[in-house]
Write a protein that holds these residues in place. Structure first.
Motif, PDB file in Angstrom:
ATOM      1  N   ALA A  59       0.836  -1.211   0.000  1.00  0.00           N
ATOM      2  CA  ALA A  59       0.000   0.000   0.000  1.00  0.00           C
ATOM      3  C   ALA A  59       0.867   1.257   0.000  1.00  0.00           C
ATOM      4  CB  ALA A  59      -0.896  -0.003   1.240  1.00  0.00           C
ATOM      5  N   LEU A  60       2.096   1.122   0.489  1.00  0.00           N
ATOM      6  CA  LEU A  60       2.907   2.311   0.735  1.00  0.00           C
ATOM      7  C   LEU A  60       3.974   2.566  -0.332  1.00  0.00           C
ATOM      8  CD1 LEU A  60       3.220   1.660   4.558  1.00  0.00           C
ATOM      9  CD2 LEU A  60       1.670   3.218   3.430  1.00  0.00           C
ATOM     10  N   SER A  95     -13.557   2.649   2.428  1.00  0.00           N
ATOM     11  CA  SER A  95     -13.950   1.571   3.350  1.00  0.00           C
ATOM     12  C   SER A  95     -13.025   0.365   3.247  1.00  0.00           C
ATOM     13  CB  SER A  95     -15.402   1.157   3.127  1.00  0.00           C
ATOM     14  OG  SER A  95     -15.594   0.714   1.819  1.00  0.00           O
ATOM     15  N   PHE A  98      -6.189   0.632   3.120  1.00  0.00           N
ATOM     16  CA  PHE A  98      -5.231   0.423   4.204  1.00  0.00           C
ATOM     17  C   PHE A  98      -4.737   1.771   4.735  1.00  0.00           C
ATOM     18  CE2 PHE A  98      -2.440  -2.103   6.676  1.00  0.00           C
ATOM     19  CZ  PHE A  98      -1.226  -1.443   6.753  1.00  0.00           C
ATOM     20  N   LYS A 101      -6.960   3.249   7.297  1.00  0.00           N
ATOM     21  CA  LYS A 101      -6.762   2.619   8.615  1.00  0.00           C
ATOM     22  C   LYS A 101      -5.526   3.198   9.314  1.00  0.00           C
ATOM     23  CE  LYS A 101      -8.489  -1.536   6.447  1.00  0.00           C
ATOM     24  NZ  LYS A 101      -9.801  -0.979   6.268  1.00  0.00           N
ATOM     25  N   LEU A 102      -4.471   3.438   8.505  1.00  0.00           N
ATOM     26  CA  LEU A 102      -3.242   3.988   9.092  1.00  0.00           C
ATOM     27  C   LEU A 102      -3.428   5.414   9.558  1.00  0.00           C
ATOM     28  CD1 LEU A 102      -0.140   3.019   6.921  1.00  0.00           C
ATOM     29  CD2 LEU A 102      -0.832   2.159   9.141  1.00  0.00           C
ATOM     30  N   MET A 104      -6.158   6.834  10.770  1.00  0.00           N
ATOM     31  CA  MET A 104      -7.374   6.977  11.565  1.00  0.00           C
ATOM     32  C   MET A 104      -7.295   8.093  12.592  1.00  0.00           C
ATOM     33  SD  MET A 104      -8.648   3.130  12.098  1.00  0.00           S
ATOM     34  CE  MET A 104      -9.313   2.205  10.735  1.00  0.00           C
ATOM     35  N   LYS A 105      -6.102   8.470  12.968  1.00  0.00           N
ATOM     36  CA  LYS A 105      -5.994   9.541  13.975  1.00  0.00           C
ATOM     37  C   LYS A 105      -6.493  10.877  13.408  1.00  0.00           C
ATOM     38  CE  LYS A 105      -1.180  10.706  13.060  1.00  0.00           C
ATOM     39  NZ  LYS A 105       0.146  10.843  13.658  1.00  0.00           N
ATOM     40  N   PHE A 107      -9.361  11.107  11.996  1.00  0.00           N
ATOM     41  CA  PHE A 107     -10.812  11.018  11.960  1.00  0.00           C
ATOM     42  C   PHE A 107     -11.456  11.377  13.290  1.00  0.00           C
ATOM     43  CE2 PHE A 107     -11.600   8.625   7.955  1.00  0.00           C
ATOM     44  CZ  PHE A 107     -10.295   8.537   7.549  1.00  0.00           C
ATOM     45  N   VAL A 108     -10.756  12.162  14.061  1.00  0.00           N
ATOM     46  CA  VAL A 108     -11.248  12.466  15.406  1.00  0.00           C
ATOM     47  C   VAL A 108     -12.475  13.360  15.352  1.00  0.00           C
ATOM     48  CG1 VAL A 108     -10.628  13.570  17.560  1.00  0.00           C
ATOM     49  CG2 VAL A 108      -8.983  12.132  16.408  1.00  0.00           C
ATOM     50  N   ARG A 165     -17.496   9.903   0.426  1.00  0.00           N
ATOM     51  CA  ARG A 165     -17.463   8.839   1.441  1.00  0.00           C
ATOM     52  C   ARG A 165     -16.655   9.241   2.661  1.00  0.00           C
ATOM     53  NH1 ARG A 165     -18.498   3.200   1.526  1.00  0.00           N
ATOM     54  NH2 ARG A 165     -19.330   2.922   3.593  1.00  0.00           N
ATOM     55  N   GLN A 168     -18.633  11.437   4.844  1.00  0.00           N
ATOM     56  CA  GLN A 168     -19.612  10.683   5.637  1.00  0.00           C
ATOM     57  C   GLN A 168     -18.961   9.981   6.813  1.00  0.00           C
ATOM     58  OE1 GLN A 168     -22.837   9.895   2.058  1.00  0.00           O
ATOM     59  NE2 GLN A 168     -21.692   8.187   2.842  1.00  0.00           N
ATOM     60  N   PHE A 169     -17.743   9.514   6.635  1.00  0.00           N
ATOM     61  CA  PHE A 169     -16.994   8.890   7.734  1.00  0.00           C
ATOM     62  C   PHE A 169     -16.811   9.881   8.867  1.00  0.00           C
ATOM     63  CE2 PHE A 169     -16.559   5.190   5.651  1.00  0.00           C
ATOM     64  CZ  PHE A 169     -15.324   4.619   5.434  1.00  0.00           C
ATOM     65  N   ILE A 170     -16.510  11.117   8.477  1.00  0.00           N
ATOM     66  CA  ILE A 170     -16.166  12.118   9.490  1.00  0.00           C
ATOM     67  C   ILE A 170     -17.401  12.656  10.190  1.00  0.00           C
ATOM     68  CG2 ILE A 170     -14.993  14.325   9.901  1.00  0.00           C
ATOM     69  CD1 ILE A 170     -13.251  12.001   8.767  1.00  0.00           C
ATOM     70  N   GLY A 172     -20.464  11.314  10.134  1.00  0.00           N
ATOM     71  CA  GLY A 172     -21.351  10.248  10.624  1.00  0.00           C
ATOM     72  C   GLY A 172     -22.756  10.326  10.063  1.00  0.00           C
TER      73      GLY A 172
ATOM     74  N   GLU B  22       3.244  -3.383   7.520  1.00  0.00           N
ATOM     75  CA  GLU B  22       1.998  -3.455   6.737  1.00  0.00           C
ATOM     76  C   GLU B  22       1.556  -4.903   6.604  1.00  0.00           C
ATOM     77  OE1 GLU B  22       2.318  -1.929   2.734  1.00  0.00           O
ATOM     78  OE2 GLU B  22       0.386  -2.820   2.192  1.00  0.00           O
ATOM     79  N   ILE B  64     -19.079  -0.199   7.100  1.00  0.00           N
ATOM     80  CA  ILE B  64     -18.049   0.804   7.388  1.00  0.00           C
ATOM     81  C   ILE B  64     -18.608   2.168   7.030  1.00  0.00           C
ATOM     82  CG2 ILE B  64     -15.796   1.697   6.626  1.00  0.00           C
ATOM     83  CD1 ILE B  64     -14.855  -1.223   6.529  1.00  0.00           C
TER      84      ILE B  64
END
Lengths: 198, 190
Positions: A59-60, A95, A98, A101-102, A104-105, A107-108, A165, A168-170, A172, B22, B64
């Motif tokens: 992914a990176l 959704s 990866f 997910k990395l 996620m901080k 998305f507070v 999308r 919407q995650f942020i 809710g 990863e 999700i």
């Protein structure tokens, strides 16, 4: 029908993208077209000689940005999908990503994420600048400007779905994203307007 | 070795380590034998593992982005849990009723653990659940059995008490009769 020369010209666009975009493309194709469809895509990509690894790539890792749009073109062409389907691919991508997910901080909260948007873009792409030019924490309205990126209108549509999308995650809640300005229409940047769905 | 080549070597090493991480994260998430998901501070579901998908019948892109509350039947208890995980680093074994995609209700035990960033700010939480429907059924069966046994015991006690009353009554009557016989005998002797 795809013109190979056109695709090869896309490889000349300067800039790079993280491999995560191909992972999310692959997952979407697998979901929509099944294992057979996925193998059909892989075969086509290989035959055309483009180094896109939908399954085992990291992914990176960084890849030429041209491959990003080539992937969208090949998927659209292989399965005869509409532009709307590509937009939906962008919508689903967060959704299964990866990188999301990395990161996620970020998305507070709505405010924090919109302020972190430039960093979020830089985690995926080495060209262009994405910034939040308007942010209303009460109404949850926001406007994004993407500068320095001129790849293809199909990519603009993909990003529209993606931002919708993420929004919407942020927040809710169901929201919508519309591209209201576009470099391909002569505007100086791409503008994306985000708001809650009424 | 020049500074440039040292930096290049360091960069390659870092990239390899990141790829390793990863791969570790991906494999670990795939391995997890429990339904697990990751929730944002706004209680939005951001990630689920395969087992969660199988358990809930939701495909990842169907759930999700949705609020955690969508997964549970008891909204009040769910709101209490959401408040609790905001305050505590870990919440263990809370009982709730899970709602699958096809609205099947499953009693579950839930646990959660906060995640924090390098500045110790709350950035979300891991959330897992265990199906306790079998142990609940067993508990209910056990309770019914205990109730029945208690009823049977109570009946037996009632019967014994009745018998005891009768026996005691007879005893008293016998004493009464003995006394009368004694009185009559004494009367006859006089």
């Amino acid at each position: 029908m795809i013109n190979k020369e056109e695709l090869e010209n896309l490889m000349k666009i300067k800039g790079e993208v993280k491999g995560v975009v191909f992972q999310t493309d692959g997952k979407y194709v697998l979901e929509k077209e099944g294992e057979q469809g996925f193998k059909k895509l892989e075969k086509r990509v290989k035959e055309l000689g483009f180094p896109i690894d939908y399954k085992t790539g990291s992914a990176l890792d960084l890849h030429p940005i041209g491959l990003r749009i080539i992937s969208l073109f090949l998927i659209k062409d292989t399965f005869n999908w509409s532009d709307e389907e590509i937009r939906n691919m962008g919508y689903i991508a967060p959704s299964t990503s990866f990188m999301v997910k990395l990161l996620m901080k970020f998305f507070v909260s709505f405010k924090k994420f919109m302020n972190e948007v430039p960093r979020y873009w830089k985690k995926h792409y080495t060209i262009g600048e994405l910034e939040t030019v308007k942010l209303d924490d009460e109404t949850k309205d926001a406007i994004l400007h993407l500068k320095g990126v001129k790849i293809h209108p199909l990519f603009c549509l993909y990003l529209e779905g993606y931002y919708e999308r993420m929004y919407q995650f942020i927040v809710g809640k169901k929201g919508e994203c519309r591209e209201t300005k576009c470099i391909f229409k002569g505007d100086p940047y791409h503008e994306y307007v985000l708001r809650l769905k009424k | 070795m020049s500074l440039g080549s040292k930096n290049s070597e360091k960069k390659t090493q870092t990239e390899e380590e990141i790829r390793g991480l990863e791969s570790y994260i991906r494999d670990f998430w795939k391995f997890l034998p429990l339904p697990v998901c990751y929730i944002s501070p706004a209680n939005t579901i951001l990630d689920i593992d395969e087992i969660f998908s199988d358990f809930s019948n939701y495909q990842p892109n169907e759930i999700i982005g949705e609020d955690l509350g969508k997964l549970f039947a008891e909204s009040k208890k769910t709101e209490e849990f959401k408040k609790e995980i905001l305050k505590k680093e870990m919440v263990l074994n809370r009982e709730l009723v899970f709602l699958t995609k096809d609205k099947k209700e499953i009693p579950v035990s839930i646990s959660a653990m906060q995640r924090k960033d390098e500045k110790r700010n709350f950035i979300g939480y891991f959330f897992s659940l265990t199906d306790i429907s079998e142990s609940k059924k067993f508990q209910e069966r056990l309770e019914k059995e205990i109730e029945k046994k208690t009823e049977d015991l109570k009946e037996k006690i009632d019967q014994l008490e009745k018998m005891n009353k009768i026996m005691t009554g007879r005893e008293l009557k016998m004493v009464e009769l003995k006394d009368e016989i004694k009185r009559l005998k004494e009367g006859l002797e006089k």
